[in-house]
Design a protein around this motif. Structure first.
Motif, PDB file in Angstrom:
ATOM      1  N   GLU A 114      48.569   1.219   9.502  1.00  0.00           N
ATOM      2  CA  GLU A 114      49.241   0.959   8.229  1.00  0.00           C
ATOM      3  C   GLU A 114      48.249   1.080   7.069  1.00  0.00           C
ATOM      4  O   GLU A 114      48.523   1.748   6.062  1.00  0.00           O
ATOM      5  CB  GLU A 114      49.858  -0.438   8.245  1.00  0.00           C
ATOM      6  N   GLU A 115      47.109   0.462   7.227  1.00  0.00           N
ATOM      7  CA  GLU A 115      46.085   0.463   6.178  1.00  0.00           C
ATOM      8  C   GLU A 115      45.617   1.879   5.842  1.00  0.00           C
ATOM      9  O   GLU A 115      45.519   2.265   4.666  1.00  0.00           O
ATOM     10  CB  GLU A 115      44.898  -0.385   6.649  1.00  0.00           C
ATOM     11  N   GLN A 116      45.338   2.681   6.862  1.00  0.00           N
ATOM     12  CA  GLN A 116      44.799   4.024   6.636  1.00  0.00           C
ATOM     13  C   GLN A 116      45.859   5.014   6.139  1.00  0.00           C
ATOM     14  O   GLN A 116      45.563   5.914   5.348  1.00  0.00           O
ATOM     15  CB  GLN A 116      44.137   4.540   7.914  1.00  0.00           C
ATOM     16  N   ILE A 117      47.079   4.866   6.578  1.00  0.00           N
ATOM     17  CA  ILE A 117      48.155   5.737   6.085  1.00  0.00           C
ATOM     18  C   ILE A 117      48.408   5.463   4.604  1.00  0.00           C
ATOM     19  O   ILE A 117      48.605   6.395   3.813  1.00  0.00           O
ATOM     20  CB  ILE A 117      49.428   5.560   6.934  1.00  0.00           C
ATOM     21  N   LEU A 118      48.395   4.189   4.221  1.00  0.00           N
ATOM     22  CA  LEU A 118      48.538   3.851   2.804  1.00  0.00           C
ATOM     23  C   LEU A 118      47.375   4.412   1.991  1.00  0.00           C
ATOM     24  O   LEU A 118      47.556   4.930   0.878  1.00  0.00           O
ATOM     25  CB  LEU A 118      48.627   2.337   2.631  1.00  0.00           C
ATOM     26  N   LYS A 119      46.166   4.327   2.548  1.00  0.00           N
ATOM     27  CA  LYS A 119      44.996   4.859   1.862  1.00  0.00           C
ATOM     28  C   LYS A 119      45.107   6.372   1.665  1.00  0.00           C
ATOM     29  O   LYS A 119      44.770   6.902   0.597  1.00  0.00           O
ATOM     30  CB  LYS A 119      43.719   4.528   2.641  1.00  0.00           C
ATOM     31  N   MET A 120      45.591   7.071   2.691  1.00  0.00           N
ATOM     32  CA  MET A 120      45.763   8.515   2.570  1.00  0.00           C
ATOM     33  C   MET A 120      46.771   8.855   1.478  1.00  0.00           C
ATOM     34  O   MET A 120      46.580   9.790   0.696  1.00  0.00           O
ATOM     35  CB  MET A 120      46.214   9.119   3.901  1.00  0.00           C
ATOM     36  N   SER A 126      40.961  12.948   2.625  1.00  0.00           N
ATOM     37  CA  SER A 126      39.510  12.848   2.796  1.00  0.00           C
ATOM     38  C   SER A 126      39.013  11.407   2.844  1.00  0.00           C
ATOM     39  O   SER A 126      37.888  11.152   3.264  1.00  0.00           O
ATOM     40  CB  SER A 126      38.784  13.605   1.675  1.00  0.00           C
ATOM     41  N   LYS A 127      39.857  10.465   2.425  1.00  0.00           N
ATOM     42  CA  LYS A 127      39.458   9.066   2.388  1.00  0.00           C
ATOM     43  C   LYS A 127      39.837   8.301   3.660  1.00  0.00           C
ATOM     44  O   LYS A 127      39.540   7.109   3.790  1.00  0.00           O
ATOM     45  CB  LYS A 127      40.085   8.378   1.179  1.00  0.00           C
ATOM     46  N   VAL A 128      40.516   8.961   4.595  1.00  0.00           N
ATOM     47  CA  VAL A 128      40.847   8.304   5.862  1.00  0.00           C
ATOM     48  C   VAL A 128      39.570   8.074   6.662  1.00  0.00           C
ATOM     49  O   VAL A 128      38.710   8.946   6.754  1.00  0.00           O
ATOM     50  CB  VAL A 128      41.852   9.159   6.677  1.00  0.00           C
ATOM     51  N   SER A 129      39.451   6.890   7.232  1.00  0.00           N
ATOM     52  CA  SER A 129      38.247   6.532   7.978  1.00  0.00           C
ATOM     53  C   SER A 129      38.009   7.476   9.156  1.00  0.00           C
ATOM     54  O   SER A 129      38.944   7.803   9.902  1.00  0.00           O
ATOM     55  CB  SER A 129      38.377   5.105   8.521  1.00  0.00           C
ATOM     56  N   MET A 135      39.842   3.459  16.470  1.00  0.00           N
ATOM     57  CA  MET A 135      40.247   2.095  16.148  1.00  0.00           C
ATOM     58  C   MET A 135      41.699   1.814  16.513  1.00  0.00           C
ATOM     59  O   MET A 135      42.075   0.657  16.740  1.00  0.00           O
ATOM     60  CB  MET A 135      40.056   1.813  14.651  1.00  0.00           C
ATOM     61  N   THR A 136      42.527   2.848  16.579  1.00  0.00           N
ATOM     62  CA  THR A 136      43.963   2.615  16.741  1.00  0.00           C
ATOM     63  C   THR A 136      44.513   2.907  18.127  1.00  0.00           C
ATOM     64  O   THR A 136      45.510   2.304  18.526  1.00  0.00           O
ATOM     65  CB  THR A 136      44.757   3.450  15.720  1.00  0.00           C
ATOM     66  N   ILE A 137      43.900   3.826  18.878  1.00  0.00           N
ATOM     67  CA  ILE A 137      44.494   4.184  20.165  1.00  0.00           C
ATOM     68  C   ILE A 137      44.422   3.012  21.141  1.00  0.00           C
ATOM     69  O   ILE A 137      43.434   2.292  21.219  1.00  0.00           O
ATOM     70  CB  ILE A 137      43.859   5.461  20.767  1.00  0.00           C
ATOM     71  N   GLY A 138      45.514   2.821  21.875  1.00  0.00           N
ATOM     72  CA  GLY A 138      45.721   1.598  22.654  1.00  0.00           C
ATOM     73  C   GLY A 138      44.785   1.390  23.819  1.00  0.00           C
ATOM     74  O   GLY A 138      44.650   0.265  24.308  1.00  0.00           O
ATOM     75  N   ASN A 139      44.119   2.446  24.296  1.00  0.00           N
ATOM     76  CA  ASN A 139      43.220   2.297  25.443  1.00  0.00           C
ATOM     77  C   ASN A 139      41.863   1.723  25.063  1.00  0.00           C
ATOM     78  O   ASN A 139      41.049   1.411  25.936  1.00  0.00           O
ATOM     79  CB  ASN A 139      42.996   3.653  26.113  1.00  0.00           C
ATOM     80  N   MET A 140      41.604   1.575  23.748  1.00  0.00           N
ATOM     81  CA  MET A 140      40.247   1.222  23.340  1.00  0.00           C
ATOM     82  C   MET A 140      39.866  -0.225  23.627  1.00  0.00           C
ATOM     83  O   MET A 140      38.677  -0.553  23.641  1.00  0.00           O
ATOM     84  CB  MET A 140      40.048   1.545  21.867  1.00  0.00           C
ATOM     85  N   GLU A 190      46.966  -7.882  21.598  1.00  0.00           N
ATOM     86  CA  GLU A 190      47.828  -7.363  20.520  1.00  0.00           C
ATOM     87  C   GLU A 190      47.432  -8.003  19.188  1.00  0.00           C
ATOM     88  O   GLU A 190      47.102  -9.191  19.130  1.00  0.00           O
ATOM     89  CB  GLU A 190      49.285  -7.708  20.826  1.00  0.00           C
ATOM     90  N   ALA A 191      47.471  -7.187  18.123  1.00  0.00           N
ATOM     91  CA  ALA A 191      47.228  -7.674  16.760  1.00  0.00           C
ATOM     92  C   ALA A 191      48.108  -6.863  15.819  1.00  0.00           C
ATOM     93  O   ALA A 191      47.627  -6.153  14.953  1.00  0.00           O
ATOM     94  CB  ALA A 191      45.755  -7.550  16.390  1.00  0.00           C
ATOM     95  N   SER A 192      49.406  -6.972  16.015  1.00  0.00           N
ATOM     96  CA  SER A 192      50.341  -6.083  15.325  1.00  0.00           C
ATOM     97  C   SER A 192      51.166  -6.748  14.234  1.00  0.00           C
ATOM     98  O   SER A 192      52.080  -6.137  13.682  1.00  0.00           O
ATOM     99  CB  SER A 192      51.273  -5.426  16.348  1.00  0.00           C
ATOM    100  N   ILE A 193      50.863  -8.024  13.920  1.00  0.00           N
ATOM    101  CA  ILE A 193      51.577  -8.648  12.805  1.00  0.00           C
ATOM    102  C   ILE A 193      51.128  -7.951  11.520  1.00  0.00           C
ATOM    103  O   ILE A 193      49.987  -8.086  11.076  1.00  0.00           O
ATOM    104  CB  ILE A 193      51.296 -10.159  12.724  1.00  0.00           C
ATOM    105  N   SER A 194      52.011  -7.153  10.964  1.00  0.00           N
ATOM    106  CA  SER A 194      51.717  -6.341   9.786  1.00  0.00           C
ATOM    107  C   SER A 194      53.025  -6.079   9.061  1.00  0.00           C
ATOM    108  O   SER A 194      54.117  -6.297   9.615  1.00  0.00           O
ATOM    109  CB  SER A 194      51.083  -5.008  10.199  1.00  0.00           C
ATOM    110  N   GLY A 195      52.930  -5.600   7.858  1.00  0.00           N
ATOM    111  CA  GLY A 195      54.138  -5.330   7.085  1.00  0.00           C
ATOM    112  C   GLY A 195      55.069  -4.365   7.771  1.00  0.00           C
ATOM    113  O   GLY A 195      56.283  -4.592   7.857  1.00  0.00           O
ATOM    114  N   ILE A 196      54.523  -3.276   8.310  1.00  0.00           N
ATOM    115  CA  ILE A 196      55.364  -2.251   8.934  1.00  0.00           C
ATOM    116  C   ILE A 196      56.023  -2.780  10.200  1.00  0.00           C
ATOM    117  O   ILE A 196      57.191  -2.472  10.490  1.00  0.00           O
ATOM    118  CB  ILE A 196      54.553  -0.954   9.221  1.00  0.00           C
ATOM    119  N   ALA A 197      55.308  -3.600  10.971  1.00  0.00           N
ATOM    120  CA  ALA A 197      55.879  -4.144  12.206  1.00  0.00           C
ATOM    121  C   ALA A 197      56.987  -5.149  11.895  1.00  0.00           C
ATOM    122  O   ALA A 197      58.061  -5.106  12.516  1.00  0.00           O
ATOM    123  CB  ALA A 197      54.794  -4.806  13.044  1.00  0.00           C
TER     124      ALA A 197
END
Length: 411
Positions: A114-120, A126-129, A135-140, A190-197
């Motif tokens: 959510e944070e990076q899509i808003l930033k884009m 070019s500003k996407v981390s 950081m986002t893929i679930g296997n990490m 899980e850490a998915s409490i966010s506006g989009i969720a």
């Protein structure tokens, strides 16, 4: 076949960030749900969730690494470190090639997405981390845990929505049972409490819109109105029995059965006749070699949605027959909220602690019985009881059903 025991457990939950505070919260019927503080909810219908409180990330991850990982990975690392410390394992006890990690996440780094899509959208691509993907893929979570502990056996991440944590533990159990591993971290984060969720689940009409945090999550109550999102992680250290005995490990419980099925019925709704969930319970009991009357406790999926609670009640009666009315069934989601991919893991830990302490945690917020939910849901107050076998149920979007059977450690 090998036997699989639990020699360590770790938890980061809305009730506390270690096993002791989590279990004490469950025993005492503490509600971990409150008003959302992670983002401004002014334009949202739902304003409550079960967030993590007072978590010291630097206790587990070096400061320079914090911005390189989403919180779902950090919670998973923290729970794994707790489980490892509790296990008492030393370097000489471990063959890295027979040390695995199976820790999943239902959604992965959604807050970072959510944070990076808003930033884009605001500043351009070019500003996407550059670390956005890892950081986002679930296997990490699994990958980071394996990296930290040098675990070179299987490193996997089962993704089955709300059944994720249970499936991960079940698959790790099978890897040990069939002789592929001596040790395995297993669980969910899980850490998915966010506006989009919150927006997405609200518009799906899955979340409770109850404004009072103390009344928002009330599984099996006639006036339930949906589930409450929660964040956190639960990780078990699973170990082959002889490996654990050889090093003199303290054992907290044993996994003796696992069942997994699919409803193949609907994307989000459970099958009304409970067939798939019942079959998973039957599979877990059959593998454990027990009968329905041997079950001492069921930790229900118990989300607090209308259809889930009725469907799961039907499934329990279908799997256990007349014994269903004699088995205490509670939903700890009444206290923790629904941790999505981590739910099955923290609920497995609840079962292990229940067996180890001969105490059944309650379903809090229960006021009005529902004629379609007519089992013993341990309303509002936990109870002492002699326990030997416990089932932990997880039922996920997509029709995923997963059930674990735990046995009290008797030496």
């Amino acid at each position: 076949m090998k036997r699989c025991v639990i020699t360590g457990i770790g938890a980061v939950t809305p009730l506390g960030n270690d096993i002791e505070s989590y279990w004490n919260g469950l025993k005492n019927g503490v509600c971990g749900i409150d008003y959302i503080k992670k983002f401004d909810t002014e334009n949202y219908k739902v304003k409550v969730a079960a967030e993590i409180k007072d978590f010291d990330a630097e206790k587990y991850v070096p400061k320079k690494e914090l911005k390189r990982n989403d919180m779902f990975s950090i919670y998973g690392i923290a729970a794994a470190m707790q489980a490892f410390e509790m296990s008492g394992l030393k370097e000489g006890d471990i063959d890295p090639d027979r040390f695995g990690v199976i820790v999943g996440s239902g959604i992965g780094g959604l807050f970072t997405m959510e944070e990076q899509i808003l930033k884009m959208g605001e500043k351009g691509p070019s500003k996407v981390s550059p670390l956005f993907i890892p950081m986002t893929i679930g296997n990490m979570a699994s990958g980071n845990i394996a990296l930290k502990f040098g675990a070179k056996g299987i490193c996997s991440s089962v993704v089955t929505a709300c059944a994720t944590g249970t499936n991960c533990i079940g698959e790790a159990y099978r890897n040990i049972k069939h002789g592929y591993l001596d040790l395995c971290f297993a669980g969910g984060t899980e850490a998915s409490i966010s506006g989009i969720a919150i927006a997405g689940f609200t518009n799906l009409t899955a979340l409770s819109t109850e404004p009072d945090p103390k009344k928002a999550s009330r599984p099996f109550d006639k006036n339930r109105s949906g589930f409450v999102m929660g964040d956190g992680a639960g990780v078990l250290m699973l170990e082959e029995l002889e490996h654990a005995l050889k090093r003199g490990a303290k054992i907290y419980g044993e996994i003796v059965g696992y069942g997994a099925t699919c409803d193949a019925y609907h994307v989000t709704a459970p099958c009304p006749d409970g067939e798939g969930a019942a079959k998973a319970m039957e599979m877990a009991m059959n593998e454990a070699g027990i009968k329905p009357e041997d079950v001492s406790y069921i930790n229900a999926h118990g989300t607090g949605t209308h259809h889930n609670d009725i469907g799961e009640t039907v499934a329990i009666k279908r799997a256990l027959g007349s014994a269903a009315y004699k088995v205490p069934v509670s939903s700890t989601k009444s206290m923790t909220g629904h941790l999505l991919g981590a739910a099955g893991a923290v609920e497995a830990i609840a079962c292990i602690c229940a067996l180890d302490n001969n105490f059944i945690p309650p379903t809090i917020g229960y006021e009005t019985p529902d004629e379609e939910c007519d089992l013993d849901y341990v309303p509002n107050t936990g109870r002492a009881a002699e326990l030997r076998y416990a089932l932990s149920n997880s039922l996920g979007f997509g029709g995923h059903n997963a059930v674990l059977c735990f046995k009290k450690w008797e030496g």
